[in-house]
Design a protein around this motif. Structure first.
Motif, PDB file in Angstrom:
ATOM      1  N   VAL A   1      -4.572   5.890   4.824  1.00 11.84           N
ATOM      2  CA  VAL A   1      -3.780   6.182   3.633  1.00 11.84           C
ATOM      3  C   VAL A   1      -3.429   4.853   2.965  1.00 11.84           C
ATOM      4  O   VAL A   1      -2.905   3.949   3.613  1.00 11.84           O
ATOM      5  CB  VAL A   1      -2.491   6.948   4.020  1.00 11.84           C
ATOM      6  CG1 VAL A   1      -1.632   7.198   2.802  1.00 11.84           C
ATOM      7  CG2 VAL A   1      -2.849   8.260   4.705  1.00 11.84           C
ATOM      8  N   THR A   2      -3.741   4.735   1.675  1.00 12.96           N
ATOM      9  CA  THR A   2      -3.422   3.503   0.968  1.00 12.96           C
ATOM     10  C   THR A   2      -1.971   3.519   0.498  1.00 12.96           C
ATOM     11  O   THR A   2      -1.375   4.584   0.343  1.00 12.96           O
ATOM     12  CB  THR A   2      -4.352   3.304  -0.249  1.00 12.96           C
ATOM     13  OG1 THR A   2      -4.203   4.412  -1.119  1.00 12.96           O
ATOM     14  CG2 THR A   2      -5.797   3.161   0.180  1.00 12.96           C
ATOM     15  N   GLY A   3      -1.444   2.343   0.266  1.00  9.50           N
ATOM     16  CA  GLY A   3      -0.038   2.196  -0.093  1.00  9.50           C
ATOM     17  C   GLY A   3       0.400   3.002  -1.292  1.00  9.50           C
ATOM     18  O   GLY A   3       1.443   3.670  -1.259  1.00  9.50           O
TER      19      GLY A   3
ATOM     20  N   TYR B   1       3.253  10.171  -2.365  1.00 12.64           N
ATOM     21  CA  TYR B   1       3.559  11.287  -1.472  1.00 12.64           C
ATOM     22  C   TYR B   1       5.035  11.265  -1.086  1.00 12.64           C
ATOM     23  O   TYR B   1       5.704  12.299  -1.103  1.00 12.64           O
ATOM     24  CB  TYR B   1       2.665  11.225  -0.231  1.00 12.64           C
ATOM     25  CG  TYR B   1       2.789  12.455   0.631  1.00 12.64           C
ATOM     26  CD1 TYR B   1       2.025  13.580   0.359  1.00 12.64           C
ATOM     27  CD2 TYR B   1       3.666  12.488   1.708  1.00 12.64           C
ATOM     28  CE1 TYR B   1       2.140  14.726   1.144  1.00 12.64           C
ATOM     29  CE2 TYR B   1       3.790  13.626   2.494  1.00 12.64           C
ATOM     30  CZ  TYR B   1       3.015  14.739   2.208  1.00 12.64           C
ATOM     31  OH  TYR B   1       3.149  15.872   2.971  1.00 12.64           O
ATOM     32  N   ASP B   2       5.533  10.069  -0.770  1.00 10.39           N
ATOM     33  CA  ASP B   2       6.958   9.933  -0.404  1.00 10.39           C
ATOM     34  C   ASP B   2       7.869  10.332  -1.568  1.00 10.39           C
ATOM     35  O   ASP B   2       9.009  10.723  -1.348  1.00 10.39           O
ATOM     36  CB  ASP B   2       7.257   8.510   0.038  1.00 10.39           C
ATOM     37  CG  ASP B   2       6.617   8.166   1.379  1.00 10.39           C
ATOM     38  OD1 ASP B   2       6.145   9.088   2.080  1.00 10.39           O
ATOM     39  OD2 ASP B   2       6.578   6.954   1.712  1.00 10.39           O
ATOM     40  N   GLN B   3       7.359  10.240  -2.797  1.00  8.57           N
ATOM     41  CA  GLN B   3       8.151  10.603  -3.972  1.00  8.57           C
ATOM     42  C   GLN B   3       8.033  12.091  -4.308  1.00  8.57           C
ATOM     43  O   GLN B   3       8.607  12.560  -5.285  1.00  8.57           O
ATOM     44  CB  GLN B   3       7.722   9.774  -5.194  1.00  8.57           C
ATOM     45  CG  GLN B   3       7.858   8.271  -5.008  1.00  8.57           C
ATOM     46  CD  GLN B   3       9.238   7.847  -4.559  1.00  8.57           C
ATOM     47  OE1 GLN B   3      10.231   8.229  -5.162  1.00  8.57           O
ATOM     48  NE2 GLN B   3       9.299   7.096  -3.470  1.00  8.57           N
ATOM     49  N   GLY B   4       7.262  12.822  -3.522  1.00  5.69           N
ATOM     50  CA  GLY B   4       7.170  14.264  -3.723  1.00  5.69           C
ATOM     51  C   GLY B   4       5.897  14.734  -4.406  1.00  5.69           C
ATOM     52  O   GLY B   4       5.717  15.934  -4.612  1.00  5.69           O
TER      53      GLY B   4
END
Length: 168
Positions: free
Chosen positions: A152-154, A160-163
């Motif tokens: 998984v790239t940054g 994804y972490d932001q929804g």
């Protein structure tokens, strides 16, 4: 300095300076260096490689406006592969005896040239589309492959972490 053609610098270094040396390489004369570029400008996705070709033309113009390379002007032979592997291969064969190497561009037909480029030991610096061309010994990809295609790239982790769960 060891004279008009001598080298400056390291102790014991002598001989012709790289820019003063004569060259018998294809595409190199006393006043010019000819390079080739292949992009996908026509075919199923017209204009796919247009920005890649424009970037090469801009860089060549910039280098030439600033003296070229070792006083030699760069001449660009830009060709269209039509997004076709066979056509790409034919263009490589056409360019190889006339150019120092291949530069830039964005060509979806590049898998067709891998075997020929390896066989001819033709230098190439470009954004490569295919694995088989990327593995050629004389190809230097400006966008090298990921070490792990499943990693998984940054930026995607951030999204994804932001929804974000879907993308267009």
């Amino acid at each position: 300095t060891t004279g008009g053609t001598g080298a400056t610098g390291a102790a014991g270094a002598s001989g012709p300076r790289p820019c003063a040396a004569k060259s018998t390489a294809p595409g190199v004369t006393d006043s010019q260096i000819t390079v080739g570029s292949i992009s996908s400008l026509s075919g199923p996705v017209p204009g796919l490689g247009a920005s890649g070709e424009a970037a090469v033309r801009a860089y060549v113009a910039y280098r030439n406006a600033n003296g070229g390379v070792c006083g030699r002007q760069i001449v660009l032979r830009a060709l269209d592969d039509g997004t076709d592997n066979g056509r790409y291969r034919g263009l490589v064969n056409e360019l190889a005896p006339k150019v120092l190497g291949l530069v830039g561009g964005f060509a979806a037909g590049d898998p067709g040239g891998a075997e020929v480029i390896e066989q001819l030991k033709l230098p190439m610096v470009a954004t490569v589309q295919s694995d088989n061309l990327q593995n050629v010994s004389t190809v230097f990809d400006t966008n090298p492959p990921f070490a792990d295609l499943n990693a998984v790239t940054g930026k995607y982790k951030f999204l994804y972490d932001q929804g974000v769960r879907t993308a267009a």
